[in-house]
Design a protein around this motif. Structure first.
Motif, PDB file in Angstrom:
ATOM      1  N   ALA A 252      12.429  16.897  10.142  1.00 19.45           N
ATOM      2  CA  ALA A 252      13.526  15.975  10.451  1.00 19.45           C
ATOM      3  C   ALA A 252      13.112  14.969  11.519  1.00 19.45           C
ATOM      4  O   ALA A 252      13.513  13.796  11.464  1.00 19.45           O
ATOM      5  N   ASP A 253      12.304  15.410  12.490  1.00 13.52           N
ATOM      6  CA  ASP A 253      11.814  14.503  13.537  1.00 13.52           C
ATOM      7  C   ASP A 253      10.984  13.376  12.923  1.00 13.52           C
ATOM      8  O   ASP A 253      11.108  12.206  13.309  1.00 13.52           O
ATOM      9  N   SER A 254      10.126  13.725  11.963  1.00 12.90           N
ATOM     10  CA  SER A 254       9.285  12.717  11.323  1.00 12.90           C
ATOM     11  C   SER A 254      10.135  11.704  10.558  1.00 12.90           C
ATOM     12  O   SER A 254       9.887  10.492  10.612  1.00 12.90           O
ATOM     13  N   PHE A 255      11.154  12.196   9.841  1.00 13.58           N
ATOM     14  CA  PHE A 255      12.037  11.278   9.123  1.00 13.58           C
ATOM     15  C   PHE A 255      12.798  10.375  10.090  1.00 13.58           C
ATOM     16  O   PHE A 255      13.010   9.186   9.818  1.00 13.58           O
ATOM     17  N   GLU A 256      13.192  10.919  11.231  1.00 18.72           N
ATOM     18  CA  GLU A 256      13.920  10.112  12.217  1.00 18.72           C
ATOM     19  C   GLU A 256      13.019   9.021  12.778  1.00 18.72           C
ATOM     20  O   GLU A 256      13.446   7.874  12.958  1.00 18.72           O
ATOM     21  N   ARG A 257      11.752   9.357  13.028  1.00 13.63           N
ATOM     22  CA  ARG A 257      10.807   8.377  13.566  1.00 13.63           C
ATOM     23  C   ARG A 257      10.549   7.258  12.555  1.00 13.63           C
ATOM     24  O   ARG A 257      10.543   6.077  12.903  1.00 13.63           O
ATOM     25  N   SER A 258      10.322   7.629  11.283  1.00 13.22           N
ATOM     26  CA  SER A 258      10.026   6.594  10.287  1.00 13.22           C
ATOM     27  C   SER A 258      11.246   5.720  10.007  1.00 13.22           C
ATOM     28  O   SER A 258      11.129   4.517   9.780  1.00 13.22           O
ATOM     29  N   GLN A 259      12.442   6.315  10.071  1.00 12.08           N
ATOM     30  CA  GLN A 259      13.661   5.526   9.890  1.00 12.08           C
ATOM     31  C   GLN A 259      13.805   4.505  11.012  1.00 12.08           C
ATOM     32  O   GLN A 259      14.141   3.335  10.779  1.00 12.08           O
ATOM     33  N   SER A 260      13.527   4.946  12.241  1.00  9.75           N
ATOM     34  CA  SER A 260      13.641   4.049  13.391  1.00  9.75           C
ATOM     35  C   SER A 260      12.657   2.892  13.288  1.00  9.75           C
ATOM     36  O   SER A 260      13.002   1.732  13.563  1.00  9.75           O
ATOM     37  N   ALA A 261      11.419   3.185  12.869  1.00 10.79           N
ATOM     38  CA  ALA A 261      10.419   2.123  12.727  1.00 10.79           C
ATOM     39  C   ALA A 261      10.823   1.140  11.641  1.00 10.79           C
ATOM     40  O   ALA A 261      10.708  -0.082  11.809  1.00 10.79           O
ATOM     41  N   GLY A 262      11.297   1.651  10.520  1.00 12.88           N
ATOM     42  CA  GLY A 262      11.715   0.777   9.425  1.00 12.88           C
ATOM     43  C   GLY A 262      12.872  -0.116   9.824  1.00 12.88           C
ATOM     44  O   GLY A 262      12.900  -1.309   9.486  1.00 12.88           O
ATOM     45  N   THR A 263      13.825   0.440  10.547  1.00 15.74           N
ATOM     46  CA  THR A 263      14.972  -0.352  10.992  1.00 15.74           C
ATOM     47  C   THR A 263      14.534  -1.450  11.948  1.00 15.74           C
ATOM     48  O   THR A 263      15.040  -2.582  11.892  1.00 15.74           O
ATOM     49  N   SER A 264      13.594  -1.131  12.828  1.00 13.32           N
ATOM     50  CA  SER A 264      13.075  -2.137  13.763  1.00 13.32           C
ATOM     51  C   SER A 264      12.397  -3.281  13.016  1.00 13.32           C
ATOM     52  O   SER A 264      12.566  -4.457  13.368  1.00 13.32           O
ATOM     53  N   LEU A 265      11.631  -2.937  11.975  1.00 12.97           N
ATOM     54  CA  LEU A 265      10.953  -3.983  11.207  1.00 12.97           C
ATOM     55  C   LEU A 265      11.970  -4.842  10.455  1.00 12.97           C
ATOM     56  O   LEU A 265      11.808  -6.060  10.361  1.00 12.97           O
ATOM     57  N   GLN A 266      13.021  -4.224   9.947  1.00 10.03           N
ATOM     58  CA  GLN A 266      14.074  -4.998   9.286  1.00 10.03           C
ATOM     59  C   GLN A 266      14.652  -6.045  10.225  1.00 10.03           C
ATOM     60  O   GLN A 266      14.861  -7.204   9.846  1.00 10.03           O
ATOM     61  N   ALA A 267      14.921  -5.641  11.472  1.00 10.82           N
ATOM     62  CA  ALA A 267      15.480  -6.574  12.450  1.00 10.82           C
ATOM     63  C   ALA A 267      14.506  -7.704  12.744  1.00 10.82           C
ATOM     64  O   ALA A 267      14.903  -8.878  12.860  1.00 10.82           O
ATOM     65  N   LEU A 268      13.219  -7.360  12.845  1.00 15.56           N
ATOM     66  CA  LEU A 268      12.204  -8.384  13.110  1.00 15.56           C
ATOM     67  C   LEU A 268      12.127  -9.372  11.958  1.00 15.56           C
ATOM     68  O   LEU A 268      12.078 -10.594  12.164  1.00 15.56           O
ATOM     69  N   LEU A 269      12.127  -8.862  10.732  1.00 15.50           N
ATOM     70  CA  LEU A 269      12.047  -9.739   9.566  1.00 15.50           C
ATOM     71  C   LEU A 269      13.277 -10.633   9.455  1.00 15.50           C
ATOM     72  O   LEU A 269      13.185 -11.791   9.034  1.00 15.50           O
ATOM     73  N   GLU A 270      14.425 -10.104   9.852  1.00 19.47           N
ATOM     74  CA  GLU A 270      15.639 -10.919   9.819  1.00 19.47           C
ATOM     75  C   GLU A 270      15.514 -12.091  10.786  1.00 19.47           C
ATOM     76  O   GLU A 270      15.923 -13.217  10.475  1.00 19.47           O
ATOM     77  N   LYS A 271      14.901 -11.857  11.943  1.00 21.08           N
ATOM     78  CA  LYS A 271      14.669 -12.937  12.901  1.00 21.08           C
ATOM     79  C   LYS A 271      13.689 -13.969  12.346  1.00 21.08           C
ATOM     80  O   LYS A 271      13.741 -15.151  12.718  1.00 21.08           O
ATOM     81  N   LEU A 272      12.789 -13.508  11.456  1.00 21.99           N
ATOM     82  CA  LEU A 272      11.807 -14.417  10.869  1.00 21.99           C
ATOM     83  C   LEU A 272      12.366 -15.170   9.660  1.00 21.99           C
ATOM     84  O   LEU A 272      11.651 -15.941   9.016  1.00 21.99           O
ATOM     85  N   GLY A 273      13.626 -14.921   9.337  1.00 24.77           N
ATOM     86  CA  GLY A 273      14.266 -15.669   8.258  1.00 24.77           C
ATOM     87  C   GLY A 273      14.424 -14.924   6.955  1.00 24.77           C
ATOM     88  O   GLY A 273      14.799 -15.528   5.937  1.00 24.77           O
ATOM     89  N   VAL A 274      14.139 -13.616   6.933  1.00 24.10           N
ATOM     90  CA  VAL A 274      14.306 -12.821   5.717  1.00 24.10           C
ATOM     91  C   VAL A 274      15.655 -12.111   5.790  1.00 24.10           C
ATOM     92  O   VAL A 274      15.832 -11.194   6.588  1.00 24.10           O
ATOM     93  N   PRO A 275      16.649 -12.521   5.006  1.00 23.93           N
ATOM     94  CA  PRO A 275      17.983 -11.927   5.105  1.00 23.93           C
ATOM     95  C   PRO A 275      17.949 -10.418   4.880  1.00 23.93           C
ATOM     96  O   PRO A 275      17.254  -9.925   3.978  1.00 23.93           O
ATOM     97  N   LYS A 276      18.695  -9.696   5.672  1.00 29.38           N
ATOM     98  CA  LYS A 276      18.725  -8.246   5.525  1.00 29.38           C
ATOM     99  C   LYS A 276      19.314  -7.837   4.180  1.00 29.38           C
ATOM    100  O   LYS A 276      19.005  -6.757   3.651  1.00 29.38           O
ATOM    101  N   SER A 277      20.151  -8.698   3.613  1.00 29.41           N
ATOM    102  CA  SER A 277      20.762  -8.386   2.320  1.00 29.41           C
ATOM    103  C   SER A 277      19.734  -8.332   1.198  1.00 29.41           C
ATOM    104  O   SER A 277      20.021  -7.805   0.120  1.00 29.41           O
ATOM    105  N   ARG A 278      18.518  -8.872   1.444  1.00 30.18           N
ATOM    106  CA  ARG A 278      17.472  -8.840   0.428  1.00 30.18           C
ATOM    107  C   ARG A 278      16.358  -7.878   0.798  1.00 30.18           C
ATOM    108  O   ARG A 278      15.264  -7.917   0.242  1.00 30.18           O
TER     109      ARG A 278
END
Length: 308
Positions: A252-278
């Protein structure tokens, strides 16, 4: 907003059943570098060549000579690595059997046939042998030749081209030239892709951190992903992996870590102009803990862009 896809979530399976099944199959496959095609059992290798060139010529049409210059209606000069092998087919076998063998091998890799010509429709055998492939042994009668180009995407997402030139020489000896090429990532030519350019990637990057995350990708790679997403029909699949849990950790710890990293990258990509809806996030956790490639057992993310 489209729902985030998280591995194992019942909601994700119900909302996107086809996509979910395809992604689940991908998550638990072990990536590997595409191996060279095997040597046809009833043949012997007489010549081998290695290629690493920024402008290797590949033809997708018949060849012709105009004032001693090689011409073709469809040809590309491509950045590739790979190699070629000249096979002499045993007298008790045939070119048809050898070509069928390689067609079956490529079919197992999901290859698409991009071009084929036979006999005089291919042009002059002398041009193929000496000007295109640089292997004089391949010179034979124009009506006893065949040329085929296949394309497939290997487990690392790279486009591979396989060229097969078969000829029966005047002395009735059969030869087959097998050329296997891997296209550089910079060669974004949709017609060469088995999906017609529908799929881009994967882009693989390491990540570090816990509360904040750092992603190991350079500016050119980041810009390439953003450019792929300029098409409003494109969708980005973010698959986040984490290393197996340490001695004092849990799955469960590993899944929590990978989820957190993925969410962070989503936020970064949204700042770069990639809509989160896509964007679609797949939390794969430690699902590659048993991968043969040690680099795949680590904290990393894979990005794939698919035209919707």
């Amino acid at each position: 907003m489209m729902p985030t896809l998280v591995a194992g979530l019942k909601y994700g399976r119900q909302a996107f059943p086809g996509l979910f099944c395809a992604l689940a199959a991908a998550l638990f496959s072990v990536p590997a570098v595409a191996e060279s095609l095997p040597v046809y059992s009833q043949s012997s290798v007489e010549v081998t060549k290695d290629f690493e060139a920024p402008n290797h010529r590949v033809l997708f049409s018949a060849v012709r000579e105009v004032r001693s210059e090689i011409r073709a209606d469809r040809q590309y000069k491509l950045p590739v690595t790979g190699g070629g092998r000249l096979l002499r087919i045993d007298p008790d076998s045939s070119l048809d059997s050898a070509q069928s063998f390689y067609a079956d091998q490529l079919n197992q890799r999901g290859a698409t046939r991009l071009f084929r010509c036979q006999g005089r429709d291919c042009g002059h055998s002398n041009a193929w042998a000496n000007e295109i492939f640089g292997v004089s042994t391949l010179y034979g009668p124009d009506d006893r030749q065949a040329y085929t180009v296949y394309s497939y995407r290997d487990d690392q997402g790279r486009v591979n081209l396989t060229l097969i030139y078969a000829v029966t020489r005047g002395n009735l000896r059969d030869y087959l030239w097998l050329e296997e090429l891997v296209l550089d990532d910079s060669a974004e030519i949709p017609v060469l892709s088995p999906e017609g350019g529908k799929i881009k990637g994967p882009v693989v990057m390491r990540w570090t951190g816990s509360l904040t995350h750092r992603f190991n990708w350079d500016t050119n790679t980041r810009n390439r992903v953003v450019n792929w997403m300029q098409d409003p029909d494109s969708r980005l699949i973010i698959t986040s992996y984490a290393a197996a849990p340490a001695d004092d950790g849990t799955v469960a710890d590993s899944f929590e870590r990978s989820q957190s990293a993925g969410t962070s990258l989503q936020a970064l990509l949204e700042k770069l102009g990639v809509p989160k809806s896509r964007q679609f996030l797949v939390n794969a956790g430690p699902s590659r803990a048993a991968a043969k490639d040690p680099s795949m057992r680590t904290d990393h993310i894979e990005l794939i862009v698919i035209k919707n």
